[in-house]
Scaffold this active site. Structure first.
Site, PDB file in Angstrom:
ATOM      1  N   LYS A  44      -9.022  -0.084  13.919  1.00  0.00           N
ATOM      2  CA  LYS A  44      -7.911  -0.116  13.790  1.00  0.00           C
ATOM      3  C   LYS A  44      -6.925  -0.737  15.110  1.00  0.00           C
ATOM      4  O   LYS A  44      -5.715  -1.094  14.901  1.00  0.00           O
ATOM      5  CB  LYS A  44      -7.322   0.520  12.959  1.00  0.00           C
ATOM      6  CG  LYS A  44      -7.795   0.282  10.803  1.00  0.00           C
ATOM      7  CD  LYS A  44      -7.936   0.137  10.065  1.00  0.00           C
ATOM      8  CE  LYS A  44      -8.479   0.592   9.071  1.00  0.00           C
ATOM      9  NZ  LYS A  44      -8.354   1.202   7.777  1.00  0.00           N
ATOM     10  N   GLN A  88      -5.411   6.689   5.662  1.00  0.00           N
ATOM     11  CA  GLN A  88      -6.420   6.268   5.679  1.00  0.00           C
ATOM     12  C   GLN A  88      -7.660   7.489   4.307  1.00  0.00           C
ATOM     13  O   GLN A  88      -7.310   8.374   3.877  1.00  0.00           O
ATOM     14  CB  GLN A  88      -7.942   6.788   7.038  1.00  0.00           C
ATOM     15  CG  GLN A  88      -8.977   6.132   7.345  1.00  0.00           C
ATOM     16  CD  GLN A  88      -9.438   4.958   7.023  1.00  0.00           C
ATOM     17  OE1 GLN A  88      -8.823   4.010   7.032  1.00  0.00           O
ATOM     18  NE2 GLN A  88     -10.736   4.648   6.636  1.00  0.00           N
ATOM     19  N   ASP A 111      -1.234  -1.045   2.634  1.00  0.00           N
ATOM     20  CA  ASP A 111      -3.255  -1.688   1.573  1.00  0.00           C
ATOM     21  C   ASP A 111      -2.565  -2.759   0.729  1.00  0.00           C
ATOM     22  O   ASP A 111      -3.664  -2.210  -0.042  1.00  0.00           O
ATOM     23  CB  ASP A 111      -3.674  -0.311   1.776  1.00  0.00           C
ATOM     24  CG  ASP A 111      -4.369  -0.408   2.485  1.00  0.00           C
ATOM     25  OD1 ASP A 111      -4.591  -1.246   3.057  1.00  0.00           O
ATOM     26  OD2 ASP A 111      -4.590   1.036   3.599  1.00  0.00           O
TER      27      ASP A 111
END
Ligand code: NAP
Length: 279
Positions: A44, A88, A111
């Protein structure tokens, strides 16, 4: 369906957007030292730097408490140079992911996991949607797959992939069946489908004999095996499906590209170029 080529094109578009906006800040938070998570975080950051974003890589020890982690998230919420925040998952035992995610400012929740953004998707007014389901839809659109009126089976009901993928397909007027580990007749459900999206994590679960000839199959699954990375769809499905995503090279690269696009969207919300609905 070639995810690498489409993802490369999206990354080029994102780079142009980053240049136009001047600065886009992406912050990731990794707690502990799960090796798979470290790989995802590295990918990422490499991708975000390549398109000119300012990326912040916050690493916290496995022993971090939930309260400390939430304090760090609040710090990122308050930091004006940070547009998008990504925590994460999975988090170490003892930390409730739901409370940590609820602490993210919804306008920075790229997200789409905060209850506000998840609710917006449920109500048919999506703000942020997770990068993987967005990547699935982008691939289907790229290959001109007709969704309205089609019969779609999504296997897997996680908050990060299966549920949002099903809601996006519903919004595009597919008739959606959402299957999971308690589904009684998975083979029969799959056999009716014009479109199958498998997001399970069981290599080769979807067999060729289950799939309707000419169906479109999207394989989200990624499992590390001795023979390399394996998807949820058996390789022989290629002989029955009209279109199929490879693993690797299908949904994986699309996830990274859509994450970058979500970070650009965050910068546009925060500069009020786009209106973010009141939470
Ligand atoms: P997850 O949270 O573990 O969810 C898996 C889902 O599959 C659950 O809903 C589970 O049902 C269902 N399931 C498990 N065994 C099943 C079976 N035998 N038959 C039918 N359904 C079954 O996983 P996830 O985070 O959604 O990820 C799914 C897969 O996608 C994993 O391989 C992951 O590595 C991969 N992934 C790939 C990307 C990418 O970029 N390509 C991104 C994210 C995830 P229950 O709800 O009943 O337990």
């Amino acid at each position: 369906m070639d995810g690498r080529t489409l993802a490369a094109r999206i990354r080029t578009e994102v780079a142009a957007e980053v240049a136009r906006l001047g600065s886009v800040g992406l912050a990731t938070v990794l707690v502990g030292d799960d090796p798979a998570s470290e790989v995802y975080i590295r990918l990422k950051h490499e991708a975000s730097q390549e398109v000119g974003m300012e990326s912040r890589d916050l690493r916290l020890p496995a022993a971090t408490t939930e309260a400390d982690l939430i304090e760090h998230v609040r710090g990122l919420n308050a930091d004006d140079s940070v547009d998008g925040i990504l925590v994460q998952l999975p988090l170490p035992d003892g930390i409730a992911a739901a409370r940590v995610i609820a602490a993210i400012d919804p306008v920075k929740d790229i997200d789409g996991l905060h209850p506000f953004n998840a609710g917006q998707l449920l109500l048919g007014r999506p703000t942020y949607v997770g990068a993987t389901p967005l990547g699935v839809l982008a691939l289907l659109d790229e290959y001109g797959v007709e969704l309205a009126g089609s019969s779609a089976v999504v296997i897997g009901r996680s908050n990060i992939v299966g549920k949002p993928a099903a809601l996006l397909l519903l919004q595009r007027h597919a008739t959606v069946t959402l299957c999971h580990s308690r589904t009684r007749e998975l083979a029969a459900e799959v056999a009716r489908a014009d479109l199958v999206v498998a997001a399970v994590g069981v290599p080769g679960l979807v067999r060729a004999a289950w799939v309707k000839a000419g169906a479109v199959v999207v394989d989200v699954g990624i499992t590390r095996t001795d023979a390399g990375l394996a998807g949820d769809v058996a390789p022989e499905v290629a002989e029955r499906a009209r279109l199929l995503t490879p693993v690797p090279g299908g949904v994986g690269p699309m996830t990274i590209a859509m994450l970058l696009r979500n970070a650009v969207t965050a910068a546009r919300y925060r500069s009020q170029e786009l209106a973010f609905p009141a939470a």
